[in-house]
Design a protein around this motif. Structure first.
Motif, PDB file in Angstrom:
ATOM      1  N   ALA A   7       0.833  -1.196   0.000  1.00 22.24           N
ATOM      2  CA  ALA A   7       0.000   0.000   0.000  1.00 22.24           C
ATOM      3  C   ALA A   7       0.869   1.249   0.000  1.00 22.24           C
ATOM      4  O   ALA A   7       2.002   1.242   0.492  1.00 22.24           O
ATOM      5  CB  ALA A   7      -0.924   0.020   1.216  1.00 22.24           C
ATOM      6  N   LEU A   8       0.310   2.316  -0.540  1.00 19.04           N
ATOM      7  CA  LEU A   8       0.894   3.650  -0.482  1.00 19.04           C
ATOM      8  C   LEU A   8       0.009   4.511   0.406  1.00 19.04           C
ATOM      9  O   LEU A   8      -1.219   4.537   0.225  1.00 19.04           O
ATOM     10  CB  LEU A   8       0.967   4.254  -1.889  1.00 19.04           C
ATOM     11  CG  LEU A   8       1.196   5.772  -2.003  1.00 19.04           C
ATOM     12  CD1 LEU A   8       2.566   6.165  -1.455  1.00 19.04           C
ATOM     13  CD2 LEU A   8       1.043   6.222  -3.457  1.00 19.04           C
ATOM     14  N   VAL A   9       0.613   5.217   1.357  1.00 18.88           N
ATOM     15  CA  VAL A   9      -0.119   6.119   2.243  1.00 18.88           C
ATOM     16  C   VAL A   9       0.514   7.499   2.165  1.00 18.88           C
ATOM     17  O   VAL A   9       1.702   7.663   2.493  1.00 18.88           O
ATOM     18  CB  VAL A   9      -0.108   5.634   3.707  1.00 18.88           C
ATOM     19  CG1 VAL A   9      -0.925   6.579   4.583  1.00 18.88           C
ATOM     20  CG2 VAL A   9      -0.647   4.212   3.811  1.00 18.88           C
ATOM     21  N   THR A  10      -0.247   8.492   1.720  1.00 13.52           N
ATOM     22  CA  THR A  10       0.259   9.861   1.735  1.00 13.52           C
ATOM     23  C   THR A  10      -0.030  10.481   3.094  1.00 13.52           C
ATOM     24  O   THR A  10      -0.959  10.080   3.795  1.00 13.52           O
ATOM     25  CB  THR A  10      -0.374  10.707   0.621  1.00 13.52           C
ATOM     26  OG1 THR A  10      -1.751  10.972   0.926  1.00 13.52           O
ATOM     27  CG2 THR A  10      -0.272  10.004  -0.726  1.00 13.52           C
ATOM     28  N   GLY A  11       0.788  11.457   3.451  1.00 20.19           N
ATOM     29  CA  GLY A  11       0.651  12.038   4.792  1.00 20.19           C
ATOM     30  C   GLY A  11       0.853  10.995   5.860  1.00 20.19           C
ATOM     31  O   GLY A  11       0.266  11.079   6.949  1.00 20.19           O
ATOM     32  N   GLY A  12       1.701  10.012   5.593  1.00 19.81           N
ATOM     33  CA  GLY A  12       1.778   8.830   6.440  1.00 19.81           C
ATOM     34  C   GLY A  12       2.693   8.913   7.629  1.00 19.81           C
ATOM     35  O   GLY A  12       2.829   7.933   8.363  1.00 19.81           O
ATOM     36  N   PHE A  29       0.457  -5.554   5.173  1.00 19.28           N
ATOM     37  CA  PHE A  29       0.807  -4.775   3.985  1.00 19.28           C
ATOM     38  C   PHE A  29       2.218  -4.213   4.119  1.00 19.28           C
ATOM     39  O   PHE A  29       2.555  -3.597   5.136  1.00 19.28           O
ATOM     40  CB  PHE A  29      -0.149  -3.599   3.813  1.00 19.28           C
ATOM     41  CG  PHE A  29      -1.503  -3.933   3.264  1.00 19.28           C
ATOM     42  CD1 PHE A  29      -1.826  -3.644   1.942  1.00 19.28           C
ATOM     43  CD2 PHE A  29      -2.476  -4.523   4.065  1.00 19.28           C
ATOM     44  CE1 PHE A  29      -3.080  -3.927   1.433  1.00 19.28           C
ATOM     45  CE2 PHE A  29      -3.742  -4.807   3.568  1.00 19.28           C
ATOM     46  CZ  PHE A  29      -4.045  -4.515   2.248  1.00 19.28           C
ATOM     47  N   ASN A  30       3.047  -4.413   3.094  1.00 20.73           N
ATOM     48  CA  ASN A  30       4.249  -3.607   2.969  1.00 20.73           C
ATOM     49  C   ASN A  30       3.839  -2.193   2.579  1.00 20.73           C
ATOM     50  O   ASN A  30       2.812  -1.997   1.914  1.00 20.73           O
ATOM     51  CB  ASN A  30       5.199  -4.193   1.919  1.00 20.73           C
ATOM     52  CG  ASN A  30       5.784  -5.523   2.354  1.00 20.73           C
ATOM     53  OD1 ASN A  30       6.167  -5.706   3.509  1.00 20.73           O
ATOM     54  ND2 ASN A  30       5.856  -6.476   1.434  1.00 20.73           N
ATOM     55  N   LEU A  31       4.637  -1.200   2.992  1.00 20.79           N
ATOM     56  CA  LEU A  31       4.158   0.179   2.908  1.00 20.79           C
ATOM     57  C   LEU A  31       5.156   1.116   2.251  1.00 20.79           C
ATOM     58  O   LEU A  31       6.363   1.041   2.511  1.00 20.79           O
ATOM     59  CB  LEU A  31       3.870   0.713   4.308  1.00 20.79           C
ATOM     60  CG  LEU A  31       2.724   0.055   5.088  1.00 20.79           C
ATOM     61  CD1 LEU A  31       2.736   0.543   6.521  1.00 20.79           C
ATOM     62  CD2 LEU A  31       1.385   0.367   4.436  1.00 20.79           C
TER      63      LEU A  31
END
Length: 259
Positions: A7-12, A29-31
């Motif tokens: 997964a990609l998380v912005t503002g993470g 999930f790898n991040l």
């Protein structure tokens, strides 16, 4: 190349984005975490990897800059082979708290880049480049229903996100499954900072303002707990594809707060 869910998380690196990243890491999930502050980002990556046994990587970037979020998508595909989820969490416009009369042309352009242009770019990049079906979770605020006077820049711009999510669902599903989450208040550093600045302007005590105008706007008389948001994000990250275009309210029945 690492395998498994990614997964990609912005503002993470903190706040709502970090809570979402924790939810995904706890489910294996790898991040890829994207945020502006490299130091804070590195700390978040280290913490998630250590606590949850997943691989997390940092991608320093600014949602307000064209190409930045597409770069994060491309890096994620190189690292993980594909994305199963994307979470769009955002910071605040630089001028907040500011009123309609105080906001400049530049403030409006900044907010449009932060919330609208970055989300459109991310949707397009995932649809075009990703090799998997991805749940695409976008956070907005309950205040978009009727903005607080001092949050009008963010809320006016974010009010367009439901239109984008529905359009993206029609255009990109099932390759991308867009879901909009309307959040109530959560106790984060960004939220506390905004209330502190607002309290200073209004000549009120920050703690009293938080209690009356944040916690007090839900009949539950509290903000959302991080664990509650983690449960929601964990579900949505693997939600049925028939949720494409859905708007999910996670606001504790909060009403608009007006000082």
């Amino acid at each position: 190349m690492p395998r498994g869910k990614a997964a990609l998380v912005t503002g993470g690196s903190r706040g709502v984005g970090f809570i979402a990243a924790e939810a995904l890491a706890s489910r294996g999930f790898n991040l890829t975490l994207m945020a502006r502050d490299p130091g804070r980002l590195g700390e978040a990556v280290e913490r998630l990897s250590r606590l949850y046994g997943v691989e997390a990587r940092a991608y320093p970037g600014d949602l307000r800059v064209e190409g930045s979020v597409e770069g994060a998508v491309r890096a994620s595909l190189e690292w993980w082979g594909g994305l199963d989820a994307v979470v769009m969490s955002y910071g605040n416009p630089s001028c907040e708290p500011c009123t309609l009369g105080e906001a400049s042309w530049r403030d409006w352009l900044e907010a449009a880049s932060l919330y609208i242009a970055s989300t459109a770019e991310a949707l397009r990049a995932v649809a075009r480049l990703n090799t998997r079906s991805a749940r695409f979770i976008v956070f907005t605020s309950f205040t978009t229903r009727e903005s607080h006077d001092y949050l009008v820049v963010a809320d006016t711009v974010r009010a367009g996100l439901p239109v984008m999510i529905r359009a993206a669902a029609r255009l990109y599903s099932p390759k991308v499954v867009p879901i909009l989450v309307v959040l109530g208040s959560i106790d984060t550093p960004g939220a506390r900072a905004t209330i502190s600045r607002l309290a200073l302007r209004l000549g009120r005590d920050p703690g009293e303002l938080w209690a009356s105008e944040v916690e007090g706007r839900s009949p539950l008389r509290r903000v959302a707990r991080p664990g509650e948001l983690r449960e929601l994000v964990g579900f949505l990250a693997e939600a049925p594809e028939y949720m494409a275009g859905s708007v999910v309210y996670f606001d504790g029945a909060s009403g608009v707060f007006i000082p």
